[in-house]
Design a protein around this motif. Sequence first.
Motif, PDB file in Angstrom:
ATOM      1  N   ASP A 198      -7.101  -1.824   7.832  1.00 16.26           N
ATOM      2  CA  ASP A 198      -6.970  -3.106   7.126  1.00 16.26           C
ATOM      3  C   ASP A 198      -5.779  -3.910   7.657  1.00 16.26           C
ATOM      4  O   ASP A 198      -5.862  -5.134   7.809  1.00 16.26           O
ATOM      5  CB  ASP A 198      -6.800  -2.863   5.626  1.00 16.26           C
ATOM      6  N   PRO A 219       0.835   5.274   4.854  1.00 15.94           N
ATOM      7  CA  PRO A 219      -0.182   6.068   5.562  1.00 15.94           C
ATOM      8  C   PRO A 219       0.379   7.386   6.087  1.00 15.94           C
ATOM      9  O   PRO A 219      -0.340   8.389   6.162  1.00 15.94           O
ATOM     10  CB  PRO A 219      -0.602   5.141   6.711  1.00 15.94           C
ATOM     11  N   PRO A 247       0.810  -1.216   0.000  1.00 15.22           N
ATOM     12  CA  PRO A 247       0.000   0.000   0.000  1.00 15.22           C
ATOM     13  C   PRO A 247       0.844   1.268   0.000  1.00 15.22           C
ATOM     14  O   PRO A 247       2.054   1.227   0.221  1.00 15.22           O
ATOM     15  CB  PRO A 247      -0.786  -0.119   1.314  1.00 15.22           C
ATOM     16  N   GLU A 275      -7.900   7.892   3.813  1.00 11.89           N
ATOM     17  CA  GLU A 275      -7.212   6.772   3.165  1.00 11.89           C
ATOM     18  C   GLU A 275      -6.169   6.172   4.095  1.00 11.89           C
ATOM     19  O   GLU A 275      -5.998   4.945   4.158  1.00 11.89           O
ATOM     20  CB  GLU A 275      -6.540   7.238   1.873  1.00 11.89           C
ATOM     21  N   ILE A 315      -6.136   2.257   5.466  1.00 16.84           N
ATOM     22  CA  ILE A 315      -5.021   1.315   5.273  1.00 16.84           C
ATOM     23  C   ILE A 315      -4.602   0.708   6.601  1.00 16.84           C
ATOM     24  O   ILE A 315      -4.400  -0.516   6.717  1.00 16.84           O
ATOM     25  CB  ILE A 315      -3.833   2.027   4.600  1.00 16.84           C
TER      26      ILE A 315
END
Length: 480
Positions: free
Chosen positions: A232, A214, A211, A225, A229
């Motif tokens: 998750d 962050p 990803p 967003e 992340i």
Amino acid sequence: MSDVETGTVTTKVPARLDRLPWSRWHWMIVIGLGTVWILDGLEVTIVGNLSAQLAKPGSGLDITQAQVAGVAAALYVAGACSGALFFGWLTDKFGRKKLFIITLVVYLLATLMTAFSFSAWWFFLFRFLTGFGIGGEYAAINSAIDELIPSRHRGRIDIIINGSYWLGAAGGALLTVPLLNDLPVNIGWRVAFGLGVVLGLAILLVRRNVPESPRWLFIHGRGDEAEKIVDDIEHDIGKDDLPEPQQSMTVHTRKSIGFVRIAHTMVALYPKRTVLGLSLFIGQAFLYNAITFGYAQILSTFYGIDTHTGYYFAVIAVGNFLGPLLLGHLFDTVGRVPMISATYLGSGVLLLGTAWLFNQGVLTAVTLTACWCAVLFVASAGASSAYLTVSEIFPMETRAMAIAFFFAIGTAAGGIAGPLVFASLVESGVPGDTALAFCIGAVVMIIGGLVELFLGVKAERKGLEEIAAPLSKAETEPAA
């Protein structure tokens, strides 16, 4: 370009990332991002060990061994310096994920084109472009890794990942032996480059799942967003078992950071850290680029070995990887300053001893390789820590650019000069000239160690925001 602020956000994302236990998700990050150093090691070592083969009649290239070890190596490093600065700026502006995909694609295409070289100028051009992609990788990957790995593991993981370069180097060295001896002179070296492309494609498949950072997202106004992340990641690991994060921070979100602000941060806010980064990078860059590109030339010039150099280099590469693997945890426990200074100073002293023995004519190809293995066992952990140091001692907004700056300046000073100096001194065939090259490498490492001793930063087991507060951090923030 000036700074552009878009508001403020309060977040616990850094604390949530740092409290995570080591998990399968972190291994995915290591494989998807860290394995590119294996690719770099494979690439550079293949070229170094192919230098004698490329210079042979019938190779398909009108090129000399000194040109491969000197000019082509210097162009590769020049490309890496240029790519680091260009892609480093883009990484801080557009995010880690976009750039670590783009830079790998650039690298793969340039490597593929190198395999189809038909003249020296084509070979030189695509060695430069291959380096251009790799330079961008250094900035994008080191930024992402440090921002995704928990603080208590960051030192050892970063050092081992950077040290994994030498797994690729060992593989590349061993691969060149059958390729040089079992395939036609104009085919073996092309297949060697093709194998690097295959490995790179495999890395690209894994990397798609990594990803965006962050930390980068919330500073650039994409807090939702960033939270998603981290949610998750926590869900994959097991959120119920995690302690509640205690520390939050408030930042002014930005869409861009101007070059003036970046320069001011490095020169005015952190001048001692800037001197430290340059010293560490110049030392390791001179030593490593010189020996990586030039060891096959030493074996060929002084010991008449030109087709089995891979065996010798594989031994050196194993020693290089074992250094970070076995010493890496000490950078998180004993500490950054004592370990970095010890590895730089220790490797410099060992290399001075190697230079003296070589000049006395008492070393064979085997014993010289053993000496270099010992030198680089110590030096490798230190060299890896140079990347760790510059990636954690500057603010979040400038991290990729800081890595790019120190990589480019340090590598330009040491990495371009190193191969050229080594190639010219070794080419003379005089043992004293090569011993002098060894001594130069030893001195720059010792200087780096002394600078670390006096200017080093105690960053072990600390969050990135504690080591260097984000430039966007608000002056006051609510209690956690």
